[in-house]
Each structure stands twice: as structure tokens, then as C-alpha cells.
Design an enzyme around this catalytic site. Structure first.
Site, PDB file in Angstrom:
ATOM      1  N   ASP A 280       0.869  -1.162   0.000  1.00  0.00           N
ATOM      2  CA  ASP A 280       0.000   0.000   0.000  1.00  0.00           C
ATOM      3  C   ASP A 280       0.919   1.228   0.000  1.00  0.00           C
ATOM      4  O   ASP A 280       2.113   1.115   0.265  1.00  0.00           O
ATOM      5  CB  ASP A 280      -0.881  -0.038   1.252  1.00  0.00           C
ATOM      6  CG  ASP A 280      -2.060   0.903   1.195  1.00  0.00           C
ATOM      7  OD1 ASP A 280      -2.290   1.519   0.152  1.00  0.00           O
ATOM      8  OD2 ASP A 280      -2.759   0.998   2.216  1.00  0.00           O
TER       9      ASP A 280
ATOM     10  N   ASP B 158      -0.109   5.113   1.075  1.00  0.00           N
ATOM     11  CA  ASP B 158      -0.331   6.037   2.189  1.00  0.00           C
ATOM     12  C   ASP B 158      -0.445   5.273   3.507  1.00  0.00           C
ATOM     13  O   ASP B 158      -1.256   4.365   3.647  1.00  0.00           O
ATOM     14  CB  ASP B 158      -1.595   6.865   1.956  1.00  0.00           C
ATOM     15  CG  ASP B 158      -1.495   7.718   0.696  1.00  0.00           C
ATOM     16  OD1 ASP B 158      -0.369   8.042   0.285  1.00  0.00           O
ATOM     17  OD2 ASP B 158      -2.553   8.053   0.128  1.00  0.00           O
TER      18      ASP B 158
END
Length: 192
Positions: free
Chosen positions: A7, A9
């Protein structure tokens, strides 16, 4: 091929309550870029899968997203790290697309692009929807207790509502250390 899907953020960079909408707002988490570099040195190819609904909501445009990713790539290169690709979903939640996590569409696209069975792919991220998407795609999942999951540090791992078999790690650096140790143990077990 050893492929890892991260991922963005809250995993590589600090999360915000709103959106990371410009390069000035993109700030790497301590040790995260170096962790990617260590993984690369260990033979891991790293890909990002990220929801970027700020595009679909009209909060920023593709030029801004490209500038954010250019900054991310420059900072990674400065520490010897590299990403193979960045896959993103630009849709707003109400669009009902198959690529917005927790749907597995981005992961399926990555598996097709790299020609890797998703059962052989590791997924790590701070958002439950990231590991849920990875699990739905058949990947081995790892939850990082940063960003959206930082509040779970005080919770027993068994009480975390993650997909079955999800392993929990303090952050990306701890996950990288664990994964590289697993590789070393596997290599030692196979050594004559």
C-alpha cells in the site's frame, strides 16, 4: 519471481486525514524507503497498489499524482530502492469499480502484468482494505501497524479483524526484516 505488493499512504508515507494531493504533502515514513531498498537487494520486486479516490472526487488531478509519484521514486532511488510499478484506482467509492480496494482488481491486474500466480505474492499494508483485497486475490497478507492501523498497536493480534492467516508487523521495516529472515532460513535449509 519474488513479488511484493505494498500500500502507499500509511505504509511508505505519512497518511493524512484528507488526501496527499501534492508532492509537498508526500512525506516518507522513517525507515520505509530504506526497507524497500533492503527488499530489492534481497531479490524482491516491489509494486504499489493504492486507492486514489481524490482524482475521482476532483480534489487533485493526474499531473499532481504523477508529481507525487516522481518524488517518491526519486527519494527511493536516493537510498538504493526501486518500485517496479504503481497501480492505482482513481475512482470514488460510489463508482462501484472492481479496482478499488477492498476489491481485488488491482491485485489481479498486477498478477497479469507480471505473470505471477497471486498465491505466490505477498501483500503488506497498513489499511485493512489493502489486506482484504490481497486475501480476496489469494495473496499472503501482512498488516503493518502504521497509518490507519497504528491504533491497533495496543490490541492483541488475535483481536485484530484481519483476514485469516494475516501476519502483523510493527511497520514496513520490521516486515522487511522478517521477510528477509524467512528468505535466509529457506536458503539455509536448501543449502547442501
Amino acid at each position: 519471481m519474488k513479488l511484493l505488493i505494498l500500500d502507499r499512504d500509511g505504509t511508505l508515507n505519512r497518511s493524512r486525514d484528507d488526501y496527499v494531493a501534492s508532492p509537498d504533502e508526500w512525506e516518507a515514513l522513517p525507515g520505509a524507503l530504506e526497507a524497500v531498498a533492503r527488499l530489492n537487494q534481497g531479490g524482491w520486486r516491489v509494486v504499489i497498489a493504492t486507492n486514489q479516490s481524490g482524482i475521482g472526487r476532483g480534489l487533485f488531478d493526474m499531473a499532481s499524482l504523477n508529481a507525487i509519484h516522481a518524488k517518491m521514486h526519486r527519494q527511493l532511488a536516493a537510498v538504493g530502492g526501486r518500485l517496479e510499478a504503481v497501480f492505482f484506482c482513481p475512482h470514488a467509492p460510489e463508482d462501484g469499480c472492481h479496482c478499488r480496494k477492498p476489491e481485488p482488481g488491482l491485485f489481479e491486474q498486477i498478477g497479469q502484468r507480471f505473470g505471477v500466480p497471486l498465491a505466490d505474492v505477498r501483500v503488506a499494508g497498513n489499511a485493512l482494505r489493502h489486506v482484504q483485497a490481497g486475501a480476496a486475490a489469494g495473496c499472503a497478507t501482512h498488516l503493518l501497524l502504521t497509518g490507519q492501523s497504528e491504533h491497533l498497536r495496543e490490541v492483541d493480534d488475535a483481536a485484530i479483524d484481519a483476514p485469516p492467516s494475516t501476519q502483523v508487523h510493527e511497520d514496513l521495516s520490521a516486515f522487511a526484516d522478517w521477510l528477509l529472515a524467512q528468505d535466509a532460513a529457506t536458503a539455509a535449509a536448501g543449502a547442501p
